[in-house]
Design a protein around this motif. Sequence first.
Motif, short mmCIF file in Angstrom:
data_model
loop_
_atom_site.label_atom_id
_atom_site.label_comp_id
_atom_site.label_asym_id
_atom_site.label_seq_id
_atom_site.Cartn_x
_atom_site.Cartn_y
_atom_site.Cartn_z
N SER A 270 11.43 1.39 3.21
CA SER A 270 11.80 2.33 4.27
C SER A 270 13.24 2.11 4.73
N GLY A 271 14.05 1.60 3.83
CA GLY A 271 15.46 1.44 4.13
C GLY A 271 15.81 0.19 4.92
N ALA A 272 14.85 -0.68 5.20
CA ALA A 272 15.13 -1.89 5.95
C ALA A 272 16.09 -2.78 5.17
N SER A 273 17.00 -3.39 5.87
CA SER A 273 18.04 -4.19 5.23
C SER A 273 17.45 -5.33 4.43
N GLY A 274 17.76 -5.36 3.13
CA GLY A 274 17.34 -6.46 2.27
C GLY A 274 15.88 -6.47 1.91
N ALA A 275 15.13 -5.44 2.31
CA ALA A 275 13.69 -5.44 2.05
C ALA A 275 13.39 -5.09 0.60
N LEU A 276 12.29 -5.67 0.11
CA LEU A 276 11.82 -5.40 -1.24
C LEU A 276 10.73 -4.34 -1.20
N THR A 277 10.46 -3.72 -2.34
CA THR A 277 9.30 -2.83 -2.42
C THR A 277 8.04 -3.69 -2.46
N LEU A 278 6.91 -3.05 -2.24
CA LEU A 278 5.64 -3.80 -2.27
C LEU A 278 5.40 -4.42 -3.64
N ASP A 279 5.70 -3.68 -4.69
CA ASP A 279 5.50 -4.22 -6.04
C ASP A 279 6.45 -5.38 -6.30
N GLN A 280 7.66 -5.29 -5.83
CA GLN A 280 8.61 -6.39 -6.00
C GLN A 280 8.13 -7.64 -5.26
N ILE B 10 4.42 -16.30 -4.49
CA ILE B 10 3.28 -16.07 -3.61
C ILE B 10 3.25 -17.03 -2.44
N ASP B 11 3.96 -18.15 -2.55
CA ASP B 11 3.89 -19.18 -1.52
C ASP B 11 5.04 -19.10 -0.52
N LYS B 12 5.79 -18.01 -0.53
CA LYS B 12 6.92 -17.87 0.40
C LYS B 12 6.85 -16.53 1.12
N LEU B 13 7.19 -16.55 2.40
CA LEU B 13 7.27 -15.31 3.16
C LEU B 13 8.44 -14.48 2.66
N GLN B 14 8.20 -13.18 2.48
CA GLN B 14 9.22 -12.29 1.97
C GLN B 14 9.41 -11.11 2.92
N ASN B 15 10.50 -10.40 2.74
CA ASN B 15 10.76 -9.20 3.53
C ASN B 15 10.38 -7.99 2.69
N LEU C 125 -0.15 -9.14 3.90
CA LEU C 125 -0.02 -9.98 5.09
C LEU C 125 1.15 -9.45 5.93
N ILE C 126 0.86 -9.14 7.20
CA ILE C 126 1.83 -8.47 8.09
C ILE C 126 2.11 -9.36 9.28
N ASP C 127 3.38 -9.51 9.63
CA ASP C 127 3.73 -10.38 10.75
C ASP C 127 3.59 -9.67 12.10
N GLN C 128 3.90 -10.38 13.17
CA GLN C 128 3.68 -9.88 14.53
C GLN C 128 4.55 -8.67 14.85
N GLN C 129 5.63 -8.46 14.11
CA GLN C 129 6.51 -7.31 14.34
C GLN C 129 6.16 -6.10 13.48
N GLY C 130 5.10 -6.22 12.65
CA GLY C 130 4.67 -5.10 11.83
C GLY C 130 5.34 -5.00 10.48
N ASN C 131 5.91 -6.12 10.00
CA ASN C 131 6.55 -6.15 8.68
C ASN C 131 5.66 -6.86 7.67
N VAL C 132 5.61 -6.32 6.46
CA VAL C 132 4.82 -6.94 5.38
C VAL C 132 5.58 -8.16 4.88
N ARG C 133 4.88 -9.31 4.80
CA ARG C 133 5.54 -10.55 4.41
C ARG C 133 4.98 -11.15 3.12
N GLN C 134 3.81 -10.68 2.69
CA GLN C 134 3.25 -11.13 1.41
C GLN C 134 2.37 -10.02 0.84
N VAL C 135 2.42 -9.83 -0.48
CA VAL C 135 1.57 -8.87 -1.19
C VAL C 135 0.90 -9.61 -2.34
N HIS C 136 -0.41 -9.41 -2.48
CA HIS C 136 -1.12 -10.09 -3.58
C HIS C 136 -2.20 -9.17 -4.13
N TYR C 137 -2.20 -8.96 -5.45
CA TYR C 137 -3.21 -8.15 -6.12
C TYR C 137 -4.19 -9.07 -6.85
#
Length: 564
Positions: A250-260, A266-271, A388-400
Amino acid sequence: MIILVIVGIVSGLITAVSPCVLPVLPAILTSSIQDGARSSRRPYVVVGGLVTSFAVFTLLGGVILSSLGLPADVLRWVGIVTLAIVGLGLAVPAVGHILERPFQNTRMPKLSRDGNGFVMGLALGLVFVPCAGPILASITVLAATKGLSWGLVALTLSFSAGVAVPLLGFGVAGQRIGSHIKAVRTRLQAIRIASGVVLIVTALVIATNLAEPLQRLVPAALAQVQNQIENDSGVQSRLDSLAGRTNSSSGASGALTLDQCEQGPIDKLQNCGPARDFTGIDQWLNTPDGKPLTLAGLKGRVVLIDFWTYSCINCQRTFPYLNAWDKRYRDEGLTIIGVHAPEFSFEKVVSNVKDAAARYGINYPIAIDNEYATWNAWDQSYWPAHYLIDQQGNVRQVHYGEGGYAETESLIQQLLHTPAEAPVKVAPAHDTQGRTQESYLGSQRLQYADNMDLQYGKAATYVGNATPSLNSFSYDGEWTIGGESAVAGSKARIYLHFYAADAHLVLGGTGTVTVTLASDPSFKHVIAINGISDLYELYSGEAREDIMTIDVSPGVEAYTFTFG
């Protein structure tokens, strides 16, 4: 748009020179030469009919069938029956004259000439549709879920044009070769009869799926070219744009796509960008008075969204971890929400989901997503999958898929700022290396049946193979094979050759299932099916290779085997 048109043409070209054309190729070749050099336009008429029905019904077939309440495979059978009728009219001239009579006083072309060719092409287009690759799959899904757009129409037409070019080349080449062969020029009536026989055989081959093993043998080089073209990031981006997908940050600075993010550590919080909210939910379970939840209302809490479906054994293996996390961290600020997106029709029944939640001890909120609105909003493709979503509503981990439990719990602790502690201990589920794959029994995804004479949509009696090859099964006795499941009739039985530590079968209806093992005469497991469609355990123990005999009482529905 230009890039999608080019990709559509190239993908169509690849499709038309792949083994998927084998069932229709003989019909195109023989129909092109049945009039010798008298009708040079015949190949164009045949291929024109093929690509016309191919394009029209690819775009509109799903809409037409759903609006009329017709089965999903009715167009395929219309094509098969039409091929057989046209073939019969050519193979038996007397029958052909009878078929011509209704059209003699109309302006429509007679069956014996170009009208014959165009109708045959229309029928070939209907049976050719399932042979297409990823681009056509995207077209079909978009037409069903997003409706028509100029971009979708352009992509479909370009794909159809790509398909037409090689097929037209085959037809024209066949006609020209035939026109130079004296035996063809002097025996046109015999050629037409032979063409009719070929059409009838083609209809039978397609109806019985005899050509499927050959159709799957796509040369590695061809598949590689197709994957490079259709899976290119630029192409996928344009397809996502055409579909209105937002698998982005959604255009957030430095954010990755969900697939990325899923492909990252998997063991690190991501943007991974802002989370998508719940949309189109039919009903909420395990919330006060069934009230809906929103991500805005959950701000300040850590949220874990888990996509699941209750008969999926892979999902079931995650429940102990999810339940343990809910119990351990709910008061610390974690909210787990299970979005239930059904795989089978019976999983849309809310009471069945409630029963499953009670059996598996699920107390966290459940969103019933029967129309896949939230599933699509998250660009979902997997069961299970969690975000996994943090307290501000940002996705920080994706796992399939399964696994990654310790890593996910560690990230939950980091977001909650709780003291680090050992991950929850859960009795390990069987996860046998090299175990037999999930195997569906309904015609929509039937792949591992060891029968050569399967019939769909009607009761049929089979003589099963009591020793099927490893990782396959064989129907025996009377079965009615539908789209999602097979319904047992008289003396119904399945022989299953598996390797796993546990075997399960999704069953519905009312009756009993009796399981025995070839290597252990003392093993006998009788299962009562009480009307609730669910996953039932057939065997659990040490990993083994064995042949299982499953006797099923009449009326019981069998959906899919899963293994651990």
